[in-house]
Design a protein around this motif. Structure first.
Motif, PDB file in Angstrom:
ATOM      1  N   PHE A  14      44.253  34.863 -14.874  1.00  0.00           N
ATOM      2  CA  PHE A  14      44.246  36.319 -14.982  1.00  0.00           C
ATOM      3  C   PHE A  14      43.551  36.743 -16.278  1.00  0.00           C
ATOM      4  CE2 PHE A  14      46.260  40.315 -16.333  1.00  0.00           C
ATOM      5  CZ  PHE A  14      45.983  41.121 -15.227  1.00  0.00           C
ATOM      6  N   SER A  15      43.878  36.073 -17.372  1.00  0.00           N
ATOM      7  CA  SER A  15      43.258  36.380 -18.667  1.00  0.00           C
ATOM      8  C   SER A  15      41.772  36.043 -18.667  1.00  0.00           C
ATOM      9  CB  SER A  15      43.968  35.601 -19.779  1.00  0.00           C
ATOM     10  OG  SER A  15      45.327  35.951 -19.837  1.00  0.00           O
ATOM     11  N   LEU A  16      41.418  34.933 -18.045  1.00  0.00           N
ATOM     12  CA  LEU A  16      40.013  34.529 -17.966  1.00  0.00           C
ATOM     13  C   LEU A  16      39.201  35.553 -17.172  1.00  0.00           C
ATOM     14  CD1 LEU A  16      37.860  32.368 -18.558  1.00  0.00           C
ATOM     15  CD2 LEU A  16      38.577  31.223 -16.460  1.00  0.00           C
ATOM     16  N   ILE A  17      39.748  36.006 -16.051  1.00  0.00           N
ATOM     17  CA  ILE A  17      39.054  37.010 -15.240  1.00  0.00           C
ATOM     18  C   ILE A  17      38.928  38.317 -16.015  1.00  0.00           C
ATOM     19  CG2 ILE A  17      39.261  38.439 -13.163  1.00  0.00           C
ATOM     20  CD1 ILE A  17      40.490  35.911 -11.813  1.00  0.00           C
ATOM     21  N   GLY A  18      39.978  38.702 -16.717  1.00  0.00           N
ATOM     22  CA  GLY A  18      39.914  39.911 -17.547  1.00  0.00           C
ATOM     23  C   GLY A  18      38.853  39.803 -18.628  1.00  0.00           C
ATOM     24  N   MET A  19      38.749  38.643 -19.254  1.00  0.00           N
ATOM     25  CA  MET A  19      37.731  38.436 -20.290  1.00  0.00           C
ATOM     26  C   MET A  19      36.339  38.510 -19.678  1.00  0.00           C
ATOM     27  SD  MET A  19      37.120  38.055 -23.473  1.00  0.00           S
ATOM     28  CE  MET A  19      38.849  38.110 -23.792  1.00  0.00           C
ATOM     29  N   MET A  20      36.176  37.975 -18.469  1.00  0.00           N
ATOM     30  CA  MET A  20      34.880  38.045 -17.791  1.00  0.00           C
ATOM     31  C   MET A  20      34.517  39.488 -17.451  1.00  0.00           C
ATOM     32  SD  MET A  20      35.162  34.713 -15.349  1.00  0.00           S
ATOM     33  CE  MET A  20      33.454  34.617 -14.854  1.00  0.00           C
ATOM     34  N   MET A  21      35.511  40.284 -17.084  1.00  0.00           N
ATOM     35  CA  MET A  21      35.249  41.692 -16.767  1.00  0.00           C
ATOM     36  C   MET A  21      34.842  42.465 -18.023  1.00  0.00           C
ATOM     37  SD  MET A  21      38.284  42.362 -14.009  1.00  0.00           S
ATOM     38  CE  MET A  21      37.864  44.068 -13.711  1.00  0.00           C
ATOM     39  N   ILE A  22      35.500  42.195 -19.134  1.00  0.00           N
ATOM     40  CA  ILE A  22      35.125  42.837 -20.400  1.00  0.00           C
ATOM     41  C   ILE A  22      33.715  42.425 -20.794  1.00  0.00           C
ATOM     42  CG2 ILE A  22      35.606  42.866 -22.881  1.00  0.00           C
ATOM     43  CD1 ILE A  22      38.608  42.677 -22.103  1.00  0.00           C
ATOM     44  N   GLY A  47      31.335  41.377 -18.833  1.00  0.00           N
ATOM     45  CA  GLY A  47      30.376  41.986 -17.910  1.00  0.00           C
ATOM     46  C   GLY A  47      30.165  43.469 -18.173  1.00  0.00           C
ATOM     47  N   LYS A  48      31.242  44.183 -18.458  1.00  0.00           N
ATOM     48  CA  LYS A  48      31.133  45.629 -18.681  1.00  0.00           C
ATOM     49  C   LYS A  48      30.295  45.952 -19.912  1.00  0.00           C
ATOM     50  CE  LYS A  48      33.673  49.843 -19.409  1.00  0.00           C
ATOM     51  NZ  LYS A  48      34.933  50.546 -19.381  1.00  0.00           N
ATOM     52  N   TYR A  49      30.505  45.206 -20.979  1.00  0.00           N
ATOM     53  CA  TYR A  49      29.814  45.503 -22.237  1.00  0.00           C
ATOM     54  C   TYR A  49      28.613  44.603 -22.498  1.00  0.00           C
ATOM     55  CZ  TYR A  49      33.844  48.423 -23.099  1.00  0.00           C
ATOM     56  OH  TYR A  49      34.810  49.389 -22.990  1.00  0.00           O
ATOM     57  N   SER A  50      28.262  43.754 -21.534  1.00  0.00           N
ATOM     58  CA  SER A  50      27.108  42.836 -21.662  1.00  0.00           C
ATOM     59  C   SER A  50      27.137  42.105 -23.003  1.00  0.00           C
ATOM     60  CB  SER A  50      25.797  43.597 -21.492  1.00  0.00           C
ATOM     61  OG  SER A  50      25.712  44.148 -20.204  1.00  0.00           O
ATOM     62  N   LEU A  64      39.925  29.624 -23.968  1.00  0.00           N
ATOM     63  CA  LEU A  64      39.822  29.695 -25.426  1.00  0.00           C
ATOM     64  C   LEU A  64      38.360  29.656 -25.878  1.00  0.00           C
ATOM     65  CD1 LEU A  64      41.447  29.648 -28.128  1.00  0.00           C
ATOM     66  CD2 LEU A  64      41.267  27.166 -28.019  1.00  0.00           C
ATOM     67  N   SER A  65      37.576  28.780 -25.291  1.00  0.00           N
ATOM     68  CA  SER A  65      36.155  28.674 -25.651  1.00  0.00           C
ATOM     69  C   SER A  65      35.390  29.931 -25.253  1.00  0.00           C
ATOM     70  CB  SER A  65      35.533  27.448 -24.985  1.00  0.00           C
ATOM     71  OG  SER A  65      36.147  26.275 -25.442  1.00  0.00           O
ATOM     72  N   TYR A  66      35.673  30.459 -24.071  1.00  0.00           N
ATOM     73  CA  TYR A  66      34.993  31.674 -23.612  1.00  0.00           C
ATOM     74  C   TYR A  66      35.391  32.875 -24.465  1.00  0.00           C
ATOM     75  CZ  TYR A  66      33.140  35.137 -20.340  1.00  0.00           C
ATOM     76  OH  TYR A  66      32.447  36.173 -19.766  1.00  0.00           O
ATOM     77  N   LEU A  67      36.662  32.962 -24.802  1.00  0.00           N
ATOM     78  CA  LEU A  67      37.135  34.035 -25.677  1.00  0.00           C
ATOM     79  C   LEU A  67      36.412  33.988 -27.017  1.00  0.00           C
ATOM     80  CD1 LEU A  67      39.204  36.291 -26.434  1.00  0.00           C
ATOM     81  CD2 LEU A  67      40.725  34.447 -27.166  1.00  0.00           C
ATOM     82  N   THR A  68      36.219  32.804 -27.546  1.00  0.00           N
ATOM     83  CA  THR A  68      35.527  32.646 -28.831  1.00  0.00           C
ATOM     84  C   THR A  68      34.088  33.143 -28.735  1.00  0.00           C
ATOM     85  OG1 THR A  68      36.933  30.755 -29.349  1.00  0.00           O
ATOM     86  CG2 THR A  68      34.889  30.976 -30.608  1.00  0.00           C
ATOM     87  N   VAL A  69      33.395  32.784 -27.677  1.00  0.00           N
ATOM     88  CA  VAL A  69      32.006  33.223 -27.500  1.00  0.00           C
ATOM     89  C   VAL A  69      31.936  34.751 -27.377  1.00  0.00           C
ATOM     90  CG1 VAL A  69      30.026  33.171 -25.923  1.00  0.00           C
ATOM     91  CG2 VAL A  69      31.208  31.051 -26.501  1.00  0.00           C
ATOM     92  N   VAL A  70      32.827  35.328 -26.595  1.00  0.00           N
ATOM     93  CA  VAL A  70      32.825  36.784 -26.399  1.00  0.00           C
ATOM     94  C   VAL A  70      33.153  37.500 -27.706  1.00  0.00           C
ATOM     95  CG1 VAL A  70      34.001  38.695 -25.220  1.00  0.00           C
ATOM     96  CG2 VAL A  70      33.256  36.697 -23.923  1.00  0.00           C
TER      97      VAL A  70
END
Length: 134
Positions: A11-19, A21-24, A86-92
């Motif tokens: 759920f958190s991973l999908i939410g991070m992907m949506m954020i 995607g929205k803000y590129s 965790l890795s994706y969150l860091t990149v974002v």
């Protein structure tokens, strides 16, 4: 209830992907670099976990929230997805802070330019004591 922890991570991973995607922020801007960085970070932390498990530093606690799939002793399936998140969150977050720094730099540059322009326009009509333009 088995699977709640994995569900929360997904759920958190999908939410991070949506954020993202929205803000590129990362994936739309540089998809290959983002995927490579996330996979490299996940692999690094997975290796870190395996060393910790081998040395006895990390052990898996018992919880009814885990799915129950073990990839290795003391390495539940959920750990891989957590490290991926965790890795994706860091990149974002890096992309967020980089964008904010660029915006602040641009605002600072615009402020300096407008201050210089105002000062230059104020100096244009003045002359020194001998009648030469300032």
């Amino acid at each position: 209830m088995p699977g709640i922890y994995l569900g929360a991570i997904l759920f958190s991973l999908i939410g991070m992907m949506m954020i993202d995607g929205k803000y590129s922020l990362a994936l739309r801007v540089a998809p290959w670099r983002t995927v490579a960085t996330v996979l490299a970070g996940t692999a690094f932390f997975l290796a870190w976990d395996l060393v910790g498990i081998a040395t006895g530093v990390f052990v898996k606690g018992e919880s009814p929230l885990f799915v129950g799939v073990m990839l290795a002793p003391h390495l539940p399936l959920e750990e891989v997805f957590f490290l991926l998140f965790l890795s994706y969150l860091t990149v974002v977050m890096f992309a967020v802070f980089e964008r904010r720094a660029r915006a602040r730099g641009a605002a600072r540059h615009a402020e300096v330019a407008s201050t210089d322009a105002a000062r230059d326009s104020g100096d244009a009509g003045r002359a020194d004591s001998e009648g030469r333009p300032a």
